[in-house]
Each structure stands twice: as structure tokens, then as C-alpha cells.
Write a protein that holds these residues in place. Structure first.
Motif, PDB file in Angstrom:
ATOM      1  N   ILE A  22      78.790  77.084   6.129  1.00 55.25           N
ATOM      2  CA  ILE A  22      77.797  76.249   6.821  1.00 55.25           C
ATOM      3  C   ILE A  22      76.717  77.130   7.444  1.00 55.25           C
ATOM      4  O   ILE A  22      75.515  76.838   7.348  1.00 55.25           O
ATOM      5  N   LYS A  23      77.129  78.230   8.058  1.00 56.09           N
ATOM      6  CA  LYS A  23      76.147  79.129   8.687  1.00 56.09           C
ATOM      7  C   LYS A  23      75.200  79.711   7.642  1.00 56.09           C
ATOM      8  O   LYS A  23      73.995  79.834   7.875  1.00 56.09           O
ATOM      9  N   LYS A  24      75.737  80.042   6.488  1.00 59.20           N
ATOM     10  CA  LYS A  24      74.889  80.595   5.423  1.00 59.20           C
ATOM     11  C   LYS A  24      73.887  79.534   4.930  1.00 59.20           C
ATOM     12  O   LYS A  24      72.701  79.808   4.743  1.00 59.20           O
TER      13      LYS A  24
ATOM     14  N   GLU B 214      60.855  76.024  15.937  1.00 65.92           N
ATOM     15  CA  GLU B 214      61.338  77.178  15.178  1.00 65.92           C
ATOM     16  C   GLU B 214      62.288  78.007  16.037  1.00 65.92           C
ATOM     17  O   GLU B 214      63.170  78.682  15.518  1.00 65.92           O
ATOM     18  N   GLN B 215      62.103  77.941  17.352  1.00 64.89           N
ATOM     19  CA  GLN B 215      62.967  78.716  18.247  1.00 64.89           C
ATOM     20  C   GLN B 215      64.436  78.282  18.123  1.00 64.89           C
ATOM     21  O   GLN B 215      65.326  79.114  17.990  1.00 64.89           O
ATOM     22  N   TYR B 216      64.676  76.973  18.158  1.00 65.26           N
ATOM     23  CA  TYR B 216      66.060  76.486  18.105  1.00 65.26           C
ATOM     24  C   TYR B 216      66.510  76.164  16.685  1.00 65.26           C
ATOM     25  O   TYR B 216      67.685  76.235  16.370  1.00 65.26           O
ATOM     26  N   GLY B 217      65.587  75.765  15.834  1.00 63.42           N
ATOM     27  CA  GLY B 217      65.962  75.424  14.456  1.00 63.42           C
ATOM     28  C   GLY B 217      66.848  74.192  14.400  1.00 63.42           C
ATOM     29  O   GLY B 217      66.728  73.274  15.209  1.00 63.42           O
ATOM     30  N   LEU B 218      67.779  74.191  13.447  1.00 64.86           N
ATOM     31  CA  LEU B 218      68.633  73.029  13.241  1.00 64.86           C
ATOM     32  C   LEU B 218      69.628  72.873  14.376  1.00 64.86           C
ATOM     33  O   LEU B 218      70.193  73.856  14.854  1.00 64.86           O
ATOM     34  N   PHE B 219      69.862  71.637  14.770  1.00 63.55           N
ATOM     35  CA  PHE B 219      70.882  71.367  15.783  1.00 63.55           C
ATOM     36  C   PHE B 219      72.267  71.210  15.142  1.00 63.55           C
ATOM     37  O   PHE B 219      73.270  71.501  15.765  1.00 63.55           O
ATOM     38  N   ALA B 220      72.294  70.696  13.921  1.00 61.07           N
ATOM     39  CA  ALA B 220      73.592  70.481  13.261  1.00 61.07           C
ATOM     40  C   ALA B 220      73.409  70.518  11.750  1.00 61.07           C
ATOM     41  O   ALA B 220      72.304  70.312  11.234  1.00 61.07           O
ATOM     42  N   VAL B 221      74.507  70.778  11.055  1.00 57.65           N
ATOM     43  CA  VAL B 221      74.512  70.787   9.589  1.00 57.65           C
ATOM     44  C   VAL B 221      75.772  70.065   9.133  1.00 57.65           C
ATOM     45  O   VAL B 221      76.869  70.341   9.639  1.00 57.65           O
ATOM     46  N   ARG B 222      75.615  69.144   8.190  1.00 58.90           N
ATOM     47  CA  ARG B 222      76.794  68.563   7.542  1.00 58.90           C
ATOM     48  C   ARG B 222      76.889  69.144   6.135  1.00 58.90           C
ATOM     49  O   ARG B 222      75.900  69.149   5.393  1.00 58.90           O
ATOM     50  N   MET B 223      78.075  69.631   5.802  1.00 60.67           N
ATOM     51  CA  MET B 223      78.334  70.121   4.451  1.00 60.67           C
ATOM     52  C   MET B 223      79.622  69.476   3.992  1.00 60.67           C
ATOM     53  O   MET B 223      80.687  69.705   4.595  1.00 60.67           O
ATOM     54  N   GLY B 224      79.535  68.659   2.936  1.00 56.25           N
ATOM     55  CA  GLY B 224      80.721  67.911   2.517  1.00 56.25           C
ATOM     56  C   GLY B 224      81.201  67.054   3.675  1.00 56.25           C
ATOM     57  O   GLY B 224      80.420  66.346   4.309  1.00 56.25           O
ATOM     58  N   LYS B 225      82.483  67.163   3.982  1.00 59.23           N
ATOM     59  CA  LYS B 225      83.016  66.301   5.041  1.00 59.23           C
ATOM     60  C   LYS B 225      82.899  66.928   6.429  1.00 59.23           C
ATOM     61  O   LYS B 225      83.214  66.290   7.431  1.00 59.23           O
ATOM     62  N   TYR B 226      82.473  68.187   6.485  1.00 58.71           N
ATOM     63  CA  TYR B 226      82.412  68.880   7.782  1.00 58.71           C
ATOM     64  C   TYR B 226      81.008  68.844   8.379  1.00 58.71           C
ATOM     65  O   TYR B 226      80.012  68.999   7.669  1.00 58.71           O
ATOM     66  N   LYS B 227      80.960  68.697   9.691  1.00 61.75           N
ATOM     67  CA  LYS B 227      79.678  68.774  10.407  1.00 61.75           C
ATOM     68  C   LYS B 227      79.831  69.776  11.543  1.00 61.75           C
ATOM     69  O   LYS B 227      80.794  69.705  12.321  1.00 61.75           O
ATOM     70  N   ALA B 228      78.868  70.692  11.631  1.00 62.31           N
ATOM     71  CA  ALA B 228      78.890  71.699  12.697  1.00 62.31           C
ATOM     72  C   ALA B 228      77.673  71.488  13.585  1.00 62.31           C
ATOM     73  O   ALA B 228      76.539  71.423  13.102  1.00 62.31           O
ATOM     74  N   HIS B 229      77.930  71.377  14.886  1.00 66.99           N
ATOM     75  CA  HIS B 229      76.843  71.261  15.871  1.00 66.99           C
ATOM     76  C   HIS B 229      76.578  72.644  16.468  1.00 66.99           C
ATOM     77  O   HIS B 229      77.477  73.243  17.076  1.00 66.99           O
TER      78      HIS B 229
END
Ligand code: MG
Length: 505
Positions: free
Chosen positions: A462-464, A388-403
């Protein structure tokens, strides 16, 4: 061309009519799950020397995914998500993986695909690597999780001494070192130990025979069935029986893959012979990316970055094929999809009720049958040890991926990419590393919102999405942190005193 399409549409409609108008014949499901297999390992995904004719045929005649994800870059959590349609953090199958004496397992109150289908009269069986816990008195074996039958090894086959595990060529010791202080790897039938140590050179034949018999018997009984085949094979140490050893051009990994493909061929032939191939959805994918630390003996991520143990694409993007002659049109899809989506899809196709829990999967039926847009808009990436401290390492939304965080992994050592091995320590990225995976699937060229101001809105979205998802995530109690007790490791001679070596029958 237009006429072909019309004919095909009619065929699909006719098949759906048969399915819908015949409540006694819901579709059968065969779920094939390879181990530590990378995006670039199949012939149909571009490997130049793999011999995978049956999987390649399924890819050519079925729907081949290019953007399909598992939920974890290691075994147990990935399997938990496949069978429950939920991220592993909800079920508590984290951090890392289960071991032979693990006290925990996939909690019994989680609902598996088998348990979703059972109320509709499905026969259910699993053959191969379970890796969701054994526990005291077999508490967590598949027979306690909705499966009528089980034949297989309950965890990874390197979790035992290698000296009794012959590999390639036959009759020589395996390359490398396995877990020497552990009981010999058992072969379990339902809840009983059938062999200890398991005879690896005969294992694939035993699996194939078991699966063929299960299909044949279910058809004879006029019973719909769900066969889950999580294969051991392509995980280290790679092995193959005499029919495949030395026959590929790729060494031990290629031999193991060839033998797995041969079993898949046997299953296809059985489905054809018993007359149910047109009423069976066969779905293939894998649990996590290649174990690059094995060098050429491990799998191959193709153009993707790093492999097992990392949240880069090579760790979690997998080959996936949906094959259902007459119902799924041949093609390639770039739509986003995941192992999380298998449970809701099977439930929808069978007409089964969904479990009354927070599901993370979406129904892929329209995507599979009508090539419509995927209902999946995002893919969340948790590391091997989520917190829970770090949560997600990355998120892909559509064609974009944010690390938001990256780290390398021991499992991904040995390639020239300095981001892959464990020496690439945990690093926070603010702003996140952003990639356009359509033009840069290899995650080589991070995008800069200074140069591309339009990307600021993408990052905010992506952040939201990340914040909303994390607000909805309730971490289940960690099952793997319950630890291990060597006395819980499966032993065919339970009263013997010189453990682990006396667990040998
Ligand atoms: Mg694996």
C-alpha cells in the motif's frame, strides 16, 4: 437454471450484436447523481423506511455495487472527477467547493463526458445542480463544457437566503439557516436566469418535464443522447413539492428522496415509451456521504463510519446501480469501482476517443456486461482540502484500507462516534490505521501487524502504491483559491444597486 443462464447470454449477445452492427445507434446514457446521499439511504441498500421503488427496481434488475467510491467527501471536487475521469487535484477543483461569486470553475480545457460524446453526434443535456462554477458572464456554465442544454441551480441550494426557500411542510420556512448575505438562488436555463428566487416546490416537476422532453426530442431526431441529472434534492435544506411532501415515513429527507425517485420513474417510463430502454445505460450514484450534522434530517451512511467531509467510508463509499435491460445481468458486485470510471466506460461503449490527458478512471465495460473482475485495484482518498504537503489521507487496495491521516468534520457532527465531528483534529498515523473492509466495513477494528505479521507485506504494498501515485500526481492550479467576488454572483437585475436583495425578479 442453466437454461435461463443460456437464454440470458444469448439475449446479451443479441443486444451486443445489434449495437455493434448498427453504427448509427450507439447506446444512450442517463447519469443520475444524488447529493449528500449515504450508503444506507436507499431501500435496496437496507434503509427500512425510504420509499425508493424505482431505484430499487433498477437495483433488482441491474447491477448493484457494494464497493463504489466517489473521489471527495464534498460536492464540487466529486463532480469534477465524475465528469472528467480525473482526481480533482489534477483539474484544480479544490480545496472545498465553489460559491455563487467564485471566480474559478472546472477549467475549460478539461474534457467532460459530454465533450467526449459530442463528436459522435450525441445530444447532451444536464438538469439539476451543476456546482462546477459560474464565473464572469457564465464562463463555466454547462453550455461551455459540452452540454447543449441546461436547466438547474448552478450551485448548492443553501447558498442563498432560506427565507424564500419553502421546504416541508409547504409554505413554511426552511429548518435552519442558509447563506443570508448571498443573492437569491437562481434557476438557470442554458445561460439565462429563468427565476430568482427559484420556486423549489415546483422545481422537481420542471426538471422532470425538461428531462422527459430532452429524451423524447432526441429519440424523435434519431440522435443518441447523454442526460446528466445531478439532483439538488437530498442536500440540505431538504425540500419536496406537494406530490411528495409528508408522504414518506422519514421526514424531509425521505420526502426529497421520494420525489427524486419519482422523477427517475418518469425517466424510465419515457425510455420505455420511446422504445430506447434496451439501448440505454442508466447509471446511478451520489457525490458524497450524508450530512450527519443535520441529524435525522440528513442522510444515512448505514453501517459505514462517519459521513460528509471525512475520508472514512461513510464520506466516500456510495450506492451505485448500473441498469441496462437485456445487456446488464441482474446481480450484486463487490468489485472496486469509482465515479472516475464512468467516463472511460461511456467512451468505450460509445466507441468514442479518450481525452489525451492523464486519466485516473478505468473501463468498467467487462465488469458491467460480463461480470468480470474490475480493472481497478486501488482507490485513493483525498480530504476536502488536499495539499501536496499531506498528500493522500488513505488508500484502499483490494480489501484493505490504510489511513495515513484522519480528521473529523463539521458536516459529520452529532453521531456518538468521537472520530466524526470536527473536534477530532487532524491526526497522522504511523503505522497507518489498517482495516479489512470485507470483514469490518465499519472501520471499527484496526489490524495490528504485530499480531498479524503477514500484514506487514500488505502495508508495504500500500505504501508503495501511495508513493507511486503521488509521484504521478501533478496538482493543477487551485480554481477555488481564486476566491469570490459578490458581483459575479448570478443576478437577474444586473444593474441594480442594492445587492444582493435586488437580485429578485
Ligand atoms: Mg454533495
Amino acid at each position: 437454471m442453466r437454461k435461463d443462464r443460456m437464454d440470458y447470454s444469448r439475449l446479451v449477445l443479441f443486444n451486443l450484436f445489434l449495437f455493434c452492427s448498427c453504427a448509427a445507434s450507439p447506446p444512450n446514457f442517463v447519469l443520475l447523481f444524488a447529493d449528500d446521499l449515504g450508503f444506507g439511504d436507499l431501500g435496496s441498500y437496507g434503509h427500512p423506511t425510504s420509499i425508493t421503488p424505482n431505484l430499487d427496481r433498477m437495483a433488482a434488475e441491474g447491477l448493484r455495487f457494494t464497493d463504489f467510491y466517489c473521489t471527495s467527501p464534498v460536492c464540487s471536487p466529486s463532480r469534477a472527477s465524475l465528469l472528467t475521469g480525473r482526481y480533482q487535484t489534477r483539474s484544480g477543483v479544490y480545496p472545498g467547493v465553489f460559491y455563487p461569486g467564485s471566480r474559478g470553475g472546472l477549467p475549460l480545457n478539461e474534457t467532460t463526458i459530454a465533450e467526449v460524446l459530442k463528436p459522435l453526434g450525441y445530444a447532451t443535456a444536464v438538469v439539476g445542480k451543476w456546482h462546477l462554477g459560474v464565473g464572469a458572464n457564465g464562463t463555466y456554465l454547462p453550455t461551455k463544457q459540452g452540454f447543449d442544454q441546461y436547466l438547474g441551480i448552478p450551485y448548492s441550494h443553501d447558498m442563498g437566503p432560506c427565507r424564500n426557500l419553502t421546504c416541508f411542510p409547504p409554505n413554511i420556512k426552511c429548518f435552519g439557516v442558509c447563506d443570508m448575505g448571498t443573492v437569491f438562488v437562481p434557476l438557470i436555463h442554458n445561460e439565462d436566469i429563468k427565476q430568482q428566487p427559484a420556486n423549489f416546490l415546483d422545481l422537481e416537476r420542471a426538471y422532470s418535464d425538461f428531462a422527459v422532453d430532452f429524451i423524447t426530442t432526441s429519440v424523435k431526431k434519431n440522435q443518441p443522447f447523454f442526460l446528466y441529472y445531478p439532483a439538488d434534492h437530498t442536500h440540505y435544506p431538504q425540500y419536496a413539492g406537494v406530490g411528495a411532501a409528508g408522504r414518506s415515513l422519514r421526514g424531509p429527507f425521505g420526502d426529497a428522496l421520494l420525489e427524486l425517485d419519482t422523477t427517475i420513474g418518469n425517466l424510465l417510463a419515457t425510455l420505455e415509451k420511446t422504445g430506447v430502454i434496451n439501448n440505454t445505460l442508466i447509471f446511478f450514484t451520489a457525490d458524497n456521504g450524508p450530512e450527519l450534522m443535520r441529524m435525522s434530517r440528513g442522510g444515512n451512511a448505514g453501517p459505514l463510519k462517519c459521513g460528509k467531509g471525512t475520508t472514512y467510508e461513510g464520506g466516500m463509499r456510495e450506492p451505485a446501480i448500473a441498469y441496462w435491460p437485456g445487456t446488464i445481468k441482474p446481480g450484486v458486485t463487490h468489485e472496486l469501482a469509482s465515479t472516475l470510471d464512468v467516463l472511460p466506460t461511456f467512451a468505450s461503449l460509445a466507441g468514442a476517443k479518450l481525452p489525451q490527458v492523464m486519466l485516473d478512471g478505468v473501463d468498467m465495460t467487462e465488469l458491467l456486461i460480463h461480470q468480470e473482475k474490475s480493472k481497478r485495484e486501488t482507490m485513493m482518498f483525498y480530504p476536502v482540502s488536499p495539499s501536496e504537503q499531506y498528500g493522500l489521507f488513505a488508500v484502499r487496495m483490494g480489501k484493505y484500507k490504510a489511513h495515513f491521516y484522519t480528521h473529523g468534520a463539521t458536516h459529520s457532527a452529532t453521531t456518538p462516534d468521537k472520530d466524526c465531528p470536527a473536534s477530532a483534529v487532524l491526526t497522522a498515523h504511523d503505522p497507518p490505521l489498517l482495516f479489512d473492509l470485507e470483514v469490518d466495513p465499519s472501520e471499527n477494528y484496526p489490524l495490528s501487524s504485530k499480531e498479524r505479521p503477514d500484514l506487514q507485506a500488505v502495508l508495504e504494498q500500500i505504501k508503495k502504491s501511495k508513493l507511486d501515485f503521488e509521484a504521478s500526481m501533478v496538482f493543477g492550479r487551485s480554481e477555488i483559491s481564486k476566491g469570490a467576488d459578490p458581483n459575479l454572483a448570478p443576478c437577474c437585475n444586473p444593474q441594480c444597486s442594492l445587492r444582493p436583495s435586488c437580485c429578485h425578479c
